[in-house]
Design a protein around this motif. Structure first.
Motif, short mmCIF file in Angstrom:
data_model
loop_
_atom_site.label_atom_id
_atom_site.label_comp_id
_atom_site.label_asym_id
_atom_site.label_seq_id
_atom_site.Cartn_x
_atom_site.Cartn_y
_atom_site.Cartn_z
N LEU A 140 -17.95 -33.14 -26.17
CA LEU A 140 -18.22 -33.79 -24.88
C LEU A 140 -16.91 -34.26 -24.24
O LEU A 140 -16.73 -34.15 -23.01
N THR A 141 -15.99 -34.77 -25.05
CA THR A 141 -14.71 -35.21 -24.53
C THR A 141 -13.89 -34.02 -24.01
O THR A 141 -13.20 -34.12 -22.99
N MET A 142 -13.98 -32.88 -24.70
CA MET A 142 -13.29 -31.69 -24.21
C MET A 142 -13.87 -31.24 -22.87
O MET A 142 -13.12 -30.83 -21.96
N ALA A 143 -15.20 -31.33 -22.75
CA ALA A 143 -15.82 -31.00 -21.47
C ALA A 143 -15.37 -31.96 -20.38
O ALA A 143 -15.18 -31.58 -19.22
N ASN A 144 -15.18 -33.24 -20.76
CA ASN A 144 -14.67 -34.23 -19.82
C ASN A 144 -13.26 -33.86 -19.35
O ASN A 144 -12.95 -33.95 -18.16
N ALA A 145 -12.41 -33.42 -20.28
CA ALA A 145 -11.05 -33.03 -19.92
C ALA A 145 -11.06 -31.83 -18.97
O ALA A 145 -10.30 -31.78 -18.00
N PHE A 146 -11.93 -30.85 -19.24
CA PHE A 146 -12.03 -29.68 -18.38
C PHE A 146 -12.56 -30.07 -17.00
O PHE A 146 -12.07 -29.58 -15.98
N SER A 147 -13.54 -30.97 -16.97
CA SER A 147 -14.10 -31.43 -15.70
C SER A 147 -13.03 -32.10 -14.84
O SER A 147 -12.94 -31.86 -13.63
N PHE A 148 -12.20 -32.93 -15.47
CA PHE A 148 -11.15 -33.61 -14.72
C PHE A 148 -10.08 -32.63 -14.26
O PHE A 148 -9.48 -32.80 -13.19
N ALA A 149 -9.85 -31.58 -15.04
CA ALA A 149 -8.90 -30.55 -14.63
C ALA A 149 -9.39 -29.83 -13.37
O ALA A 149 -8.60 -29.55 -12.45
N VAL A 150 -10.69 -29.54 -13.31
CA VAL A 150 -11.26 -28.94 -12.10
C VAL A 150 -11.06 -29.87 -10.91
O VAL A 150 -10.69 -29.44 -9.81
N HIS A 151 -11.26 -31.16 -11.13
CA HIS A 151 -11.05 -32.16 -10.08
C HIS A 151 -9.61 -32.13 -9.57
O HIS A 151 -9.37 -32.17 -8.36
N LEU A 152 -8.65 -32.06 -10.49
CA LEU A 152 -7.24 -32.08 -10.09
C LEU A 152 -6.88 -30.85 -9.26
O LEU A 152 -6.14 -30.94 -8.28
N VAL A 153 -7.42 -29.70 -9.66
CA VAL A 153 -7.13 -28.47 -8.90
C VAL A 153 -7.76 -28.55 -7.51
O VAL A 153 -7.15 -28.14 -6.51
N LEU A 154 -8.98 -29.07 -7.43
CA LEU A 154 -9.62 -29.24 -6.13
C LEU A 154 -8.81 -30.19 -5.24
O LEU A 154 -8.60 -29.93 -4.05
N MET A 155 -8.36 -31.30 -5.82
CA MET A 155 -7.63 -32.30 -5.04
C MET A 155 -6.26 -31.78 -4.62
O MET A 155 -5.70 -32.24 -3.63
N ARG A 156 -5.71 -30.82 -5.38
CA ARG A 156 -4.44 -30.24 -4.98
C ARG A 156 -4.57 -29.57 -3.62
O ARG A 156 -3.64 -29.59 -2.80
N ARG A 157 -5.72 -28.96 -3.37
CA ARG A 157 -5.96 -28.32 -2.06
C ARG A 157 -6.33 -29.35 -1.00
O ARG A 157 -5.87 -29.26 0.14
N LEU A 158 -7.17 -30.31 -1.36
CA LEU A 158 -7.67 -31.27 -0.37
C LEU A 158 -6.62 -32.29 0.03
O LEU A 158 -6.66 -32.82 1.14
N ALA A 159 -5.67 -32.59 -0.87
CA ALA A 159 -4.72 -33.67 -0.63
C ALA A 159 -3.84 -33.43 0.59
O ALA A 159 -3.32 -34.37 1.19
N ARG A 160 -3.68 -32.15 0.96
CA ARG A 160 -2.83 -31.85 2.12
C ARG A 160 -3.48 -32.28 3.43
O ARG A 160 -2.80 -32.40 4.44
N HIS A 161 -4.78 -32.54 3.40
CA HIS A 161 -5.51 -32.79 4.64
C HIS A 161 -6.09 -34.19 4.74
O HIS A 161 -6.74 -34.52 5.73
N VAL A 162 -5.87 -35.03 3.74
CA VAL A 162 -6.45 -36.36 3.77
C VAL A 162 -5.49 -37.35 3.13
O VAL A 162 -4.76 -37.00 2.18
N ASP A 163 -5.46 -38.55 3.64
CA ASP A 163 -4.62 -39.61 3.07
C ASP A 163 -5.06 -39.89 1.63
O ASP A 163 -6.25 -40.02 1.36
N PRO A 164 -4.12 -39.98 0.68
CA PRO A 164 -4.52 -40.15 -0.73
C PRO A 164 -5.30 -41.44 -0.99
O PRO A 164 -6.20 -41.46 -1.82
N TRP A 165 -4.95 -42.51 -0.27
CA TRP A 165 -5.67 -43.77 -0.49
C TRP A 165 -7.08 -43.70 0.09
O TRP A 165 -8.04 -44.18 -0.52
N LEU A 166 -7.20 -43.09 1.26
CA LEU A 166 -8.53 -42.91 1.84
C LEU A 166 -9.38 -42.00 0.94
O LEU A 166 -10.57 -42.25 0.74
N ALA A 167 -8.76 -40.96 0.40
CA ALA A 167 -9.47 -40.08 -0.52
C ALA A 167 -9.95 -40.85 -1.74
O ALA A 167 -11.06 -40.61 -2.24
N THR A 168 -9.13 -41.77 -2.23
CA THR A 168 -9.53 -42.59 -3.38
C THR A 168 -10.80 -43.38 -3.08
O THR A 168 -11.74 -43.40 -3.88
#
Length: 307
Positions: free
Chosen positions: A170-198
């Motif tokens: 389950l923890t490994m699945a958690n790590a993979f899930s967060f990795a997907v999040h980071l890759v998604l945010m790499r694309r989205l971060a260019r278009h939105v303020d990081p604090w607002l995104a938070t």
């Protein structure tokens, strides 16, 4: 004037120390509070602190477009809601040091997802780096003994019971899930303020999580989290391993390479193992140290490639 390297590295070390203790204190909390209830308690409390702070610090005043909202909702699902559910359910079934080593593979999983998403090129050296780190995690889970038809020793799943294998997976699945999040945010971060995104990520995360957790927020769970000892651990997890590390990490990332940040994640398992032992748990066996060495070597190889 940019901050000195000593200040930047001190911030990164502080983040790893704070996160390392998070594994042990969360395990203590889950001995009294049901995992589903605790996930909602933690995210709701962190949202109440981070959202006003993020809205105050944000620079762009315009709200994201409808398309960005959809992207942030998907990123929130993987990086906040699903990530926290898998982490909490995982650590409830494994040890803090196991959870910390498996989560140290987050930078490795991020590279894997980035390659699959065609954000990074694939090379033979990268395959070696990824394989080395994941081999460490699999050795911790006892994959070698499973392949040979045996149980798992030293805190792993055994044929007699006392399993941590499910928690590790389950923890490994958690790590993979967060990795997907980071890759998604790499694309989205260019278009939105990081604090607002938070702010948006945490609000959406609570909304996504509520239907799953709310039925388990009983009077007994509320009473349990209000016990002085549990409440002290809860305040640390919310402030010391959510709000403060996020602020320090965000500041440090502005003044150093992300590869350096990834290397500091190897400190967390050592902190978790040391603190857990001080609190009365048995010390980790050789699998922990072999796995950590392999994960650290894999991450080091990744940083050499990025350089």
């Amino acid at each position: 004037m940019p901050p000195s390297p000593l200040r930047v590295h001190s911030a990164l070390l502080a983040v790893s120390l704070l996160f390392g203790a998070n594994y042990v204190f969360t395990k203590q909390i889950l001995a009294e509070v049901p995992p589903r209830a605790w996930v909602l308690f933690r995210l709701s409390a962190a949202t109440l602190v981070l959202v006003p702070l993020a809205l105050w610090l944000r620079q762009r005043r315009s709200l994201p477009s409808a398309r960005l909202w959809l992207g942030l909702a998907v990123a929130s699902f993987f990086g906040v809601a699903l990530n926290q559910v898998l982490f909490t359910e995982g650590i409830a079934r494994t040890t803090p040091e196991h959870s910390a080593v498996v989560n140290a593979c987050i930078p490795t999983w991020t590279v894997v997802v980035a390659v699959l998403a065609r954000q990074e090129p694939l090379s033979g050296r990268l395959v070696v780096a990824v394989a080395t780190a994941l081999a460490g995690a699999l050795y911790l889970l006892g994959i070698d003994r499973i392949a040979l038809g045996g149980g798992i020793v030293e805190g792993g799943a055994t044929d007699e019971g006392g399993a941590t294998l499910l928690g590790d997976l389950l923890t490994m699945a958690n790590a993979f899930s967060f990795a997907v999040h980071l890759v998604l945010m790499r694309r989205l971060a260019r278009h939105v303020d990081p604090w607002l995104a938070t702010a948006i990520l945490f609000v959406l995360g609570v909304a996504l999580l509520a239907p799953w957790s709310a039925p388990h927020v009983t009077a007994a769970a509320v009473d349990a989290v209000q016990q002085p000892r549990v409440l002290a651990f809860a305040c640390y997890v919310v402030l010391g391993s959510t709000v403060l590390p996020y602020l320090l990490n965000t500041w440090a990332l502005r003044h150093t390479r992300s590869s350096q940040v990834a290397l500091y994640i190897n400190v967390q398992p050592l902190v978790a193992a040391s603190l857990n032992t001080l609190m009365g748990a048995p010390p980790p066996g050789h699998r922990f140290f072999v796995a950590l060495a392999l994960v650290a070597l894999g991450l080091w190889l990744q940083t050499r490639l990025k350089r």
